[in-house]
Structures are given as structure tokens and as C-alpha cells.
Scaffold this motif. Sequence first.
Motif, PDB file in Angstrom:
ATOM      1  N   ASP A 123      30.652  46.550  38.632  1.00 41.32           N
ATOM      2  CA  ASP A 123      31.050  46.639  40.163  1.00 41.32           C
ATOM      3  C   ASP A 123      31.991  45.702  40.449  1.00 41.32           C
ATOM      4  O   ASP A 123      31.854  44.488  40.750  1.00 41.32           O
ATOM      5  CB  ASP A 123      29.883  46.453  40.901  1.00 41.32           C
ATOM      6  CG  ASP A 123      30.241  46.943  42.381  1.00 41.32           C
ATOM      7  OD1 ASP A 123      31.275  46.938  42.667  1.00 41.32           O
ATOM      8  OD2 ASP A 123      28.936  47.011  43.214  1.00 41.32           O
ATOM      9  N   PRO A 124      33.299  46.269  40.540  1.00 44.60           N
ATOM     10  CA  PRO A 124      34.366  45.186  41.172  1.00 44.60           C
ATOM     11  C   PRO A 124      34.611  44.802  42.469  1.00 44.60           C
ATOM     12  O   PRO A 124      35.439  44.145  42.879  1.00 44.60           O
ATOM     13  CB  PRO A 124      35.750  46.046  40.705  1.00 44.60           C
ATOM     14  CG  PRO A 124      35.331  47.631  40.799  1.00 44.60           C
ATOM     15  CD  PRO A 124      33.952  47.541  40.447  1.00 44.60           C
TER      16      PRO A 124
ATOM     17  N   THR B 115      38.234  38.894  50.744  1.00 46.13           N
ATOM     18  CA  THR B 115      38.896  38.087  51.672  1.00 46.13           C
ATOM     19  C   THR B 115      39.786  38.991  52.525  1.00 46.13           C
ATOM     20  O   THR B 115      39.647  38.794  53.789  1.00 46.13           O
ATOM     21  CB  THR B 115      39.565  36.785  51.049  1.00 46.13           C
ATOM     22  OG1 THR B 115      38.841  36.329  50.152  1.00 46.13           O
ATOM     23  CG2 THR B 115      40.048  35.819  52.006  1.00 46.13           C
ATOM     24  N   MET B 116      40.766  39.605  51.990  1.00 50.36           N
ATOM     25  CA  MET B 116      41.749  40.436  52.744  1.00 50.36           C
ATOM     26  C   MET B 116      40.942  41.403  53.315  1.00 50.36           C
ATOM     27  O   MET B 116      41.560  41.878  54.419  1.00 50.36           O
ATOM     28  CB  MET B 116      43.005  40.713  52.060  1.00 50.36           C
ATOM     29  CG  MET B 116      43.981  39.731  51.548  1.00 50.36           C
ATOM     30  SD  MET B 116      45.469  40.395  50.645  1.00 50.36           S
ATOM     31  CE  MET B 116      46.468  40.982  52.050  1.00 50.36           C
ATOM     32  N   GLY B 117      40.082  42.054  52.799  1.00 49.97           N
ATOM     33  CA  GLY B 117      39.363  43.221  53.415  1.00 49.97           C
ATOM     34  C   GLY B 117      38.651  42.682  54.837  1.00 49.97           C
ATOM     35  O   GLY B 117      38.503  43.305  55.853  1.00 49.97           O
TER      36      GLY B 117
ATOM     37  N   SER C 220      44.767  42.567  42.886  1.00 52.01           N
ATOM     38  CA  SER C 220      43.708  41.917  42.264  1.00 52.01           C
ATOM     39  C   SER C 220      42.428  41.740  43.052  1.00 52.01           C
ATOM     40  O   SER C 220      42.376  42.168  44.287  1.00 52.01           O
ATOM     41  CB  SER C 220      44.375  40.405  41.780  1.00 52.01           C
ATOM     42  OG  SER C 220      43.515  39.764  40.815  1.00 52.01           O
ATOM     43  N   SER C 221      41.620  40.870  42.547  1.00 52.27           N
ATOM     44  CA  SER C 221      40.094  40.983  43.151  1.00 52.27           C
ATOM     45  C   SER C 221      40.095  40.492  44.688  1.00 52.27           C
ATOM     46  O   SER C 221      40.675  39.464  44.960  1.00 52.27           O
ATOM     47  CB  SER C 221      39.340  40.067  42.392  1.00 52.27           C
ATOM     48  OG  SER C 221      39.205  40.624  41.001  1.00 52.27           O
ATOM     49  N   ASN C 222      39.368  41.105  45.287  1.00 52.91           N
ATOM     50  CA  ASN C 222      38.591  42.545  45.144  1.00 52.91           C
ATOM     51  C   ASN C 222      39.630  43.475  45.469  1.00 52.91           C
ATOM     52  O   ASN C 222      40.085  43.668  46.587  1.00 52.91           O
ATOM     53  CB  ASN C 222      37.396  42.644  45.754  1.00 52.91           C
ATOM     54  CG  ASN C 222      36.251  41.656  45.675  1.00 52.91           C
ATOM     55  OD1 ASN C 222      36.068  40.837  46.454  1.00 52.91           O
ATOM     56  ND2 ASN C 222      35.357  41.795  44.555  1.00 52.91           N
ATOM     57  N   VAL C 223      39.819  44.614  44.582  1.00 49.89           N
ATOM     58  CA  VAL C 223      40.963  45.639  44.745  1.00 49.89           C
ATOM     59  C   VAL C 223      39.808  46.638  45.621  1.00 49.89           C
ATOM     60  O   VAL C 223      39.008  46.973  44.948  1.00 49.89           O
ATOM     61  CB  VAL C 223      41.358  46.070  43.542  1.00 49.89           C
ATOM     62  CG1 VAL C 223      42.253  47.282  43.422  1.00 49.89           C
ATOM     63  CG2 VAL C 223      41.876  44.972  42.233  1.00 49.89           C
ATOM     64  N   PRO C 224      40.660  47.344  46.388  1.00 47.89           N
ATOM     65  CA  PRO C 224      39.825  48.623  47.379  1.00 47.89           C
ATOM     66  C   PRO C 224      39.879  49.816  46.497  1.00 47.89           C
ATOM     67  O   PRO C 224      40.679  50.599  46.827  1.00 47.89           O
ATOM     68  CB  PRO C 224      40.937  48.559  48.525  1.00 47.89           C
ATOM     69  CG  PRO C 224      42.106  47.994  48.032  1.00 47.89           C
ATOM     70  CD  PRO C 224      41.785  46.934  47.046  1.00 47.89           C
TER      71      PRO C 224
END
Lengths: 313, 533
Positions: free
Chosen positions: B49-50, B128-130, B167-171
Motif C-alpha cells: 500500500d503506497p 505531507t503535501m496532501g 514521490s512518496s506518498n504519490v496520489p
Amino acid sequence: MLRLVLSRLLAAIPVMGVVAIFVFLLLRLSPGDPAAILAGDTATPEIIAEIRADLGLDRPIPEQFVTWIGQLAQGDLGKSVLSKQPVTMMISQRVEPTMSLALTTLIFAIVVAVPMGILAAWKQGSWFDRGIMALSVAGFSIPVFVLGYIMVYVFSMKLDLFPAQGFASIRDGLPGFLERIALPTVTLSFIYIALFARITRTAMLEVLNEDYIRTAHAKGLKERVVLVKHALRNAAIPIVSVIGIGFALLIGGVVITETVFNIPGIGRLVVDAVLGRDYPIIQGVILVFSGVYVLINLAIDIAYVLLDPRIRY
Amino acid sequence: MRSRRFQMFVSAIGLSIGLGLLAGAAADAVAQDKKTLRFIPHAGLRVTDPILTTAFMSRNHGYMIYDTLFSVDDKMQVKPQMVEKHEVSGDKLTYTFTLRDGLKFHDGAPVTSADVIASLARWGKNDTMGQKLFTYTKEWKEVDAKTFQLVLKEPYGLVLDSLGKPSSNVPFIMPARIAATPASQNVPEEIGSGPFRFIKGEFQPGVKVVYEKNPDYKPRSEPASNTSGGKVAKVDRVEWLTIADPQTAMNALLKGEVDIWEQPAFDLLPELKKSKDVDIRNLQPLGMNYMLRMNWLQPPLDNVKVRQAILHAIQQEDYLAAQVGDPEYYKVCGAIFGCSSPLATDAGAVGVKKANVAQAKKMLAESGYKGEKIVIMAPTDLNSINQLPLVTAPLIRAIGVNVEVQSMDWQTLVGRRAKMDPIDQGGWHIFHTAWGTADMMNPIANAGTKGLGKQGGFFGWTEDPVIEKLRDDYAREPDAAKQKAIAEAVQKRVYELVHYIPLGEYFQPSAIRKNVVGNLPSAAYVLWNIEKK
């Protein structure tokens, strides 16, 4: 015999109970946090705390233990913290490579070492005997990973006779299985050949000086019959003991060979689980192994009875 | 005589047929082998689960089976991927997105707006960006099966950057029923709409992952570039084979038992370069970055002057030479968002090229430091960073710091670094790590610049309201030039208070068989576009 088997199996229950408690507590007291490992390097503490709660790792240790024992009572070893796959399934996937390697190593070692030991005892003090003993010293001395790399370099990279790594199931064909298992088997069996050959030689030397051997010779029996039928049979008890212990050590000690030859066995499963703090896998494998050790000991005891009717339990 | 000739004739026919069959079988095997790509990843895949984890293994697995609304090209420009078109309202508060035609999940279901909204909601809980995007979000609205809207509370400059982050976490987009899984739990199924399908029956965690080409996937018409463009699967099957031992991995590659080794050990590169069958290729143009992180909660590192003294005592070259070795694969630079990122600058950088030991000693003396012990956590089992603590220790010892290096395995370190406790109760002062530039290339993505302290900061718990305001300003700012100026201010602040110390950038090349072509330089590690000749 049946009483022996039943009593040993019943005695295994408290042994495995103690193992279960010990392993569970040891893991909980060791440093590391499966939730932090699962979340990854840049995860925030809040996310890690949520995952920890979700895994039940924030509950008191006695409560976690009761939950685990409850699962065990139903034959459920739980699920991997990281992959969420059932531990039983993961162990069953990894048993075949390890057991294959352990069995081929054991068979190869016995086939090579026992005749070597018999001949060394028969020709005690000869160049052959000294050569065998020198080889056994080398077998004890060379680390398995060094030997493994040398074998790969010579027989795979230079002579191109075998693959460099990997495992093929016997169900997918015997040639492919043998091609992959040959180098790791020979590598791992080296030390066991050394051990079994020395034990066989020592046990045979004790027996060969007995009166009944002299009598057998006096009766005019062939040397082969004397060695195999009269001497080896009476020398078999210590040899069987060491082979049994060797098998138990093999199952638990193949991890280096598995790593050098990239064999996805139980050893690597445990090492990966320890590094990843995957508690259910570690607990499950140790419990299964403790059960296997009990069975191996039982098999050795049964072999004693069969080899020497004087032995009673 | 006739009989003998006849026997010879029959034998010749039989031999010809046998040889023909053998040749046919061999040709089939070669053709089949050309359609199977064997890949040694940098570690074994365990978490599928990414969104649950930031681990790169899971991210790379995500790129195999999932697709994204937006992606980035080789200039790091955001490009549409699953999205056909998007519009922004005049007040910059409403974004309307329309999905491409023909998008299908691996279970045959069409990709709908509901799936997208559920997937982004789950991603927004962990990333973080999400998280930042969702603080500016009023609502996500489903207009129809292919159209959806993002309505913001106030204008936000990073909407597309967030949705296209590589990159992580990729939506990644999942079916809504799977995206309904709490973000703290692993998804129960691995179903996406990407170029490859996950073959669950052959999955052995940590050992082997198998993917097959998704016949229903409709690649974009643009050429593949970084994580964007046409994701064309040119092999039928991809096998990820974990080989833990570097020597064994090298042997397997040299013998042609595998095709790609993602991260060969630096010390084996000279040997690999000698092979006529193997290429060394840099597929990560953005590189990776080493960093030294201090714990602001623990004395004496709660004192900014002690942190500044340590900053002045170190120089990047020492770390890069010890850890990487060959200067071909590293770069000295002071940019905190990555030397190859669009925001790269040396503004405010200290201790990049040469340490100033005299200045460091002077600052330490002025700080009031009384010789308290500083504990450095040193992971012995992680080859990619295990030299870094061993470089830090003598460098700061030389200015008079009392250092204790505590060796442990990486997972013990990961567990321990989450502890805020005092040193005598298992706390810590310094750890080192490495991040991909793609994970830190702006002030929002870069967790090391967070200033939230105990309330959501990264380990080390840097508390700094000034930097938090700068991060917010950056997030709100739609103008790229002004964003760059704010990022520069963030960098200066990081050096001023020593949020963390960048230790230089390095490039991890891959070792690839020469008959494998089409590998894409990328911010992640992607395996579409590749074929075997």
C-alpha cells in the motif's frame, strides 16, 4: 513404542508453552517499533501513532499476550505486521526451500561421510586415514560463505555449469531442482561431512577392537560383511545421534547459505522479520521450530530403540 | 543393404525433427525470455500500500499498478495523466477536472470521479503535501462519472504540484471500495488502473513480486518522460526478485539471470563496468540527499549556538567521500531542496565546501556548552548511510564536543528516534538519513523544514513559527518567481537555526544488461517503456 511417542508429544506441550511466553516477552522488551517501520522514513509521529493503535501495539503487553494465545489456541499464528499475509502461509511458502536444502545436504553428507569414516577406521594410520582427517579439519575450518562464493566463482561464473543463485521447486521438474540445489548442497554439506566422517571413524575404531569383531574375522567372514554388518551396526548409535543433531542445526543454520545462494527459505524469513520487527512471523517460526526440534529428538530416540533393542524408555 | 540405408534415412529424418523441435523450443524460450523482465529492487516489497507507507519500494510498486491524475516530465513540469482536461475558475477557488475516456481498473470496472475523490481523501490523510492541500480544501464535488471539482477555501498555489507529486506518498488512484480502507491500514486488494497488473498468487513478501502487462491500459499519446506521457508496457511480465547479498546480485546480473539491478553497491561498480554485457546508467537525475538531523528537545541541542557550532564543524566532502567514494556519483552543494531541484540555491549555506573549525570552537565556547554527552545513533546494517555517523563523530569531537556513537540496526534507530524522552531514558541527539530530491524539493514536501515542534513536526521536533509562516506563504503563492524567493528565505532560516544539515547529493546508478533498452530517467523507478533486444 506408542507410549514413548505419546509421552514425548505430551511433554512437548509445556516446552512449547515456555518457548511461547519467552519469545513473546523477549520481542516486546527489545527495541524497535513495527509501526514506525511500516510507516516509512518520512512519516509523521501522528501517522505512526495511528498505525500503532491499529496494530494493537498500544495495548498493555498482558492484553496483547492473551490475544495472541487465544489465536494460537485456534491454530492461528496471526498475520505479518508488514505484508498482512497469514504467518502460516508465509512459513509454508518458505519451508520447502529450507527443507529441500537441509535434506539434500544431509543425504549427501551421509552418503559421502559414513563410507569415508568407515574406510578411515579400517585403514587407521594410513595415508588415506590421514587424508580424511586433514579434509575434515578443512571442513570445520572454512566458513560456509567463503566456500559458497568460491563454488559460485568456479562452477557458475567460470565454468558456467550451474546458475549463480535461486531455487527451483522439485514440483517444477527434477533437473531444474538439482541444477539449483547442487552448489548450495555441496557448500553446506562440507562441515557436516567433516563432522559425520570423524564421528563414524571414532565410533568404528572403538567397535573394531571388540572381541566379537575378532570372532567374525576368525569365522572367515568377508571384510565388507564384518565392517558393515557387525561393526557399523554396533557403532551406529553415536553416529545417528550426531546426524540427528546435525539435522536440527541444519534447519536453523542455513541462513548464510540461503543468503549466498539467494534461496528464499525460513532462515531469510526470520532474519527479515527480525530486522523488520515483524513480531507474528518471529513468534510463529520459533514456535514451529521448537515443535520440529521436539520431533527430531523423538525420531532419534525411536532410531535408538530400533538399532539397539536393549535400550528401553 | 537397403534395410541399412532405410535405417540411416529414418535416423536422419528423426534427428532432423528432433533438432528442429529443440531449436523451436529454444527459440520459444528466447522469445519468452525477451518478454519477461527480471529486476532486482533495492529491497524486498512487503507493504503493498503506497499510501500507508512512504517506503520507496511501495512507491515503485504503486507506479507499476496504479495511475495518477497528473505526473511530471523530465523538466519537473506537471502534466496531465489520467486527466483529459482541467479548468481553473477566475477566482482560483474551483478546479474542474475531466478524466480521459476508457480508463479501467484491473477488475474491469471503469475509473470514476467517485474513485478519484475517495483515493485523494485517503492520500490526504497521510501525505505531507496532501495534508496541506486538504487544509485549504472546502470540498471535492462529483459532477458526473468523469468530471469532478475541487473547491478551495482560499487560493492555493500547489494544487497541481500536489496532485502530480512524483514521490512518496504519490496520489495513486484506486477503486473507491479499496480507498475506503482507513489510511492506517494496508489495502486488502492490489487493484489499480496502471500499465501492469499485480499477480497476487505469485507474491512472496520480501522475495518475489510478479506483474503482467495490463492489456486494457490505454497509454497517453505523448512520449514517456519521467512519470508522465505514454506508459507503454513493452514486456508481458515483470518479475521483481529480491537478492539481499550484493555479491550474489552482481553474479546474477553478470550471468544474465536478471536484467536490471536497481541499486548496485558503489564498491562493486568498478567490477560491473568491466563487463561487456552490462551498462551503468544513472536513472535518477534528481539524486538523493544525505542529512544530519538534531533533536531540538534535548540539551545541549536545544541551544541554537551549539547547533550552529556543529554546523560550522562539518564539511560535505568528508561525508560523500566516505559514503559514496567516487566523485562521479556525488555533488557538494548547500541546497536544502536538492541540488538538482528548480529551487536549488546556495543562499545562507554554511559548511558546504570547507569546515570552519576555529569559528566552530569559538561558537561552542560562547554557547555555554559544559561538556554534556551527545548521543549519535549509528545504523550498522544500512549500507547506504552507515558511514555518515562515523564521519560526524570525529568532526565534532575535534571542536570539543563530548560524543558517544551508539551502534544499532536501522529499525532500532527508527523506533528510537520517535522517542522524545531524555537521553537516560532512551532519547537521542543526532541521526543521519537520506532522502530523494523528489521528496524534498519544495518547502511543503520537505518534512525537514517543518516547524511544528511536538505538534506534527518531523523527528527532532524543530519548533519555529517563522518557518511555518514562510511555508504557508509558499503554499498560497501562485507565482513561481515569488515562490522561489520564499523558498530561499526558508533555506536561510534552516541554516540560521540549523533545522537540519544537508550533507550533499549523490546519484545511485543502476546496473543494466546491454540488451535492455528504454529505461526512463525518473523521480521514482518506473519499468514501462522498457524492452529486451
